[in-house]
Each structure stands twice: as structure tokens, then as C-alpha cells.
Scaffold this active site. Structure first.
Site, short mmCIF file in Angstrom:
data_model
loop_
_atom_site.label_atom_id
_atom_site.label_comp_id
_atom_site.label_asym_id
_atom_site.label_seq_id
_atom_site.Cartn_x
_atom_site.Cartn_y
_atom_site.Cartn_z
N ASP A 67 39.19 21.83 -15.51
CA ASP A 67 38.29 20.93 -14.78
C ASP A 67 37.34 20.18 -15.70
O ASP A 67 37.24 20.47 -16.90
CB ASP A 67 37.50 21.73 -13.74
N HIS A 138 35.33 31.33 -6.71
CA HIS A 138 36.07 30.11 -7.05
C HIS A 138 36.89 30.30 -8.33
O HIS A 138 36.57 31.13 -9.18
CB HIS A 138 35.16 28.88 -7.12
N GLU A 143 36.26 25.60 -4.64
CA GLU A 143 35.22 26.35 -3.95
C GLU A 143 35.78 27.00 -2.69
O GLU A 143 36.86 26.61 -2.21
CB GLU A 143 34.08 25.39 -3.59
C1 GLP Z 1 32.66 27.59 -13.61
C2 GLP Z 1 34.05 27.00 -13.94
C3 GLP Z 1 35.12 28.04 -13.80
C4 GLP Z 1 34.60 29.35 -14.34
C5 GLP Z 1 33.55 29.88 -13.40
C6 GLP Z 1 32.87 31.15 -13.87
O1 GLP Z 1 31.85 26.81 -12.83
N1 GLP Z 1 34.43 25.81 -13.27
O2 GLP Z 1 36.30 27.62 -14.46
O3 GLP Z 1 35.63 30.29 -14.45
O4 GLP Z 1 32.64 28.89 -13.04
O5 GLP Z 1 31.99 30.88 -14.91
P1 GLP Z 1 31.38 31.99 -15.85
O6 GLP Z 1 32.49 32.50 -16.69
O7 GLP Z 1 30.34 31.28 -16.66
O8 GLP Z 1 30.80 33.04 -14.97
#
Ligand code: GLP
Length: 259
Positions: A67, A138, A143
């Protein structure tokens, strides 16, 4: 689903790096799906370390990120393009031409999303997709409520995600939309590697692995994938109910490996 509960977040990173390395050694031109966020950072550091020691080459590897924020150009510090260069691409022998992320600043975001989906297909598909899990379940920026067969498209971020993205970054103005691979796009990958560490992820991990298959928890879609490996630390695994079974599988695995 292959569930590994390892002793620490560092052990999760090493196991994930082993899985990536095994793929790249077998297929030097492997196509890796990458994720941003805090979770895969230790994995990327481990991949950089192995690359710099000459143990692993990315010279022919091609990558596709999940993304990118909408309206954010690749050189803006808050872009995922920037984050990926910072944590991985700038430190390994990958050819920048082989690193793909959706263009968040595209004039026509819907067309960009469709073209990104088509590009993944045209290149032959993703061999291994790395995934983190948001606290609300997510994956990518799919979402809760996302179609389980969705393709790459523009999505609006939930309030919970906006809050999480803002944490510890007072100067960061979190974009409210993103272009994200869809859940159907993610499920097309030949294999999934799902990583989660820390207590904050425990409820989402339990819902994803053992809850009902539901758009309420987009990560539950990994239950549909025939080759999904989930690597957790004990904190992220804390709410799982089938732990005894995962331990049994682990014992059987070790038993097989020792013979
Ligand atoms: C983000 C990304 C995801 C990611 C998730 C968890 O917003 N779009 O690809 O896996 O949230 O993030 P984190 O690893 O910082 O907890």
C-alpha cells in the site's frame, strides 16, 4: 495454516528472514510482497544484515508493497516509498527498478490501483507476501468491512488506524486514504507470511486465526489461503485458544526434523 509461537520478537524476525532466504535461494528472481509498519522492521534489519554479510542477494528479486498513502509522493518523508528505502532498499543490492509500490500521487488513483493489480499479475504474481496485522484486524489498508475478494483500490482509513499511525509522531499528519492491495489480491500470492508481535495485537491475532471468517476482521481471510505461515511472539499469541495444538504440531515438526 502453520502457526509458530517463538520466544521473542527477534526470534520472529529471524524465522521470517529464514523463510524469505529459503525462497530467494531456491528462486533468485522471487517476487516478494512487502509490508510497512513497525512489525517487519526487525525482519528487514535481519535481511540487510544477511545481505551485507554476502549470505543473501536481492540482485534479481522483485518486490511489491501492499500500500501507499493517497496524495503522498514517493519522496515525501511520510510516504511508504521513503520508509521502504530507509529500512531495506537503500541497504541491499536490490535494483530500484524492481521495487514497486502504488503511486500515491497518481492523477487518477483508481486507474493507478487497477494498473498496480494488473502489474502484479503480468509479472507472474507474488511468491511470498509478508503481512502485518492492524490492531483492528486490517491487512494492508483493508479495514474492517472490506470485501474478502477485493482488488487493489482506494480505501479510506478507519479512525483506529489513523490513531495508530499517529502514535508517537506528533508532527505526522496522517493521510486519511490509501491505495491498497485488496484482500483478493493478497490471497493470490502463492504463500503468505504473517507476522505479529506485542500484546496490542493479541485480540486481532486471535480473531484472524481462530475467529469466524468475516469482513469484520479482514485478516481472517488468511484462513482461506492454502499456504499461510503465521509467526508470533508469546504476547501476540496470548489470546489464542488452540495453543496446545500449535505446540503439538511444533513437537511433531521437531521430531520429524531430527530423523
Ligand atoms: C499499517 C499498514 C499495514 C501494517 C499494519 C500494522 O497501517 N498499512 O500494512 O501491517 O498497519 O502496523 P504495525 O506493524 O506498525 O503495527
Amino acid at each position: 495454516m502453520d502457526v509458530w509461537i517463538l520466544e521473542s520478537a527477534q526470534a520472529v524476525a529471524v524465522k521470517a528472514a529464514d523463510i524469505c532466504a529459503e525462497l530467494i535461494q531456491a528462486k533468485p528472481d522471487a517476487r516478494l510482497g512487502l509490508a510497512t509498519g513497525a512489525t517487519p522492521q526487525a525482519l528487514y534489519a535481519e535481511l540487510v544484515r544477511r545481505n551485507q554479510l554476502g549470505q543473501l542477494s536481492f540482485a534479481r528479486v522483485e518486490t511489491f508493497n501492499l500500500d501507499e498513502y493517497l496524495g503522498v509522493g514517493p519522496n515525501q518523508p511520510r510516504s511508504f516509498h521513503h520508509a521502504m528505502r530507509d529500512s531495506l532498499f537503500d541497504h541491499v543490492d536490490i535494483d530500484p527498478i524492481n521495487t514497486h509500490l502504488p503511486a500515491g500521487d497518481a492523477a487518477d488513483p483508481a486507474a493507478e490501483a487497477a494498473a498496480y493489480d494488473a502489474l502484479i499479475k503480468a509479472r507472474g504474481g507474488i511468491d511470498l507476501q509478508i503481512l502485518g496485522i492492524g490492531r483492528n484486524g486490517h491487512i494492508g489498508f483493508n479495514e474492517p468491512g472490506s470485501s474478502l475478494r477485493s482488488r487493489t483500490r482506494v480505501k479510506t482509513l478507519s479512525r483506529a488506524t489513523l490513531r495508530d499511525n499517529q502514535l508517537g509522531k506528533p508532527d505526522f499528519e496522517a493521510p486519511v486514504m490509501a491505495i491498497t492491495m485488496g484482500i483478493g489480491t493478497i490471497l493470490d500470492a502463492r504463500a503468505l507470511l504473517v507476522l505479529a508481535t506485542g500484546w496490542a495485537k493479541a485480540p486481532a491475532v486471535a480473531a484472524a486465526l481462530e475467529g469466524p471468517l468475516s469482513a469484520r476482521c479482514p485478516a481472517s481471510a488468511i484462513q482461506l489461503h492454502p499456504d499461510a505461515t503465521v509467526v508470533l511472539d508469546p504476547a501476540a499469541a496470548a489470546d489464542l485458544r488452540l495453543t496446545e495444538y500449535y505446540e503439538l504440531v511444533d513437537r511433531a515438526r521437531r521430531h520429524l526434523a531430527s530423523h
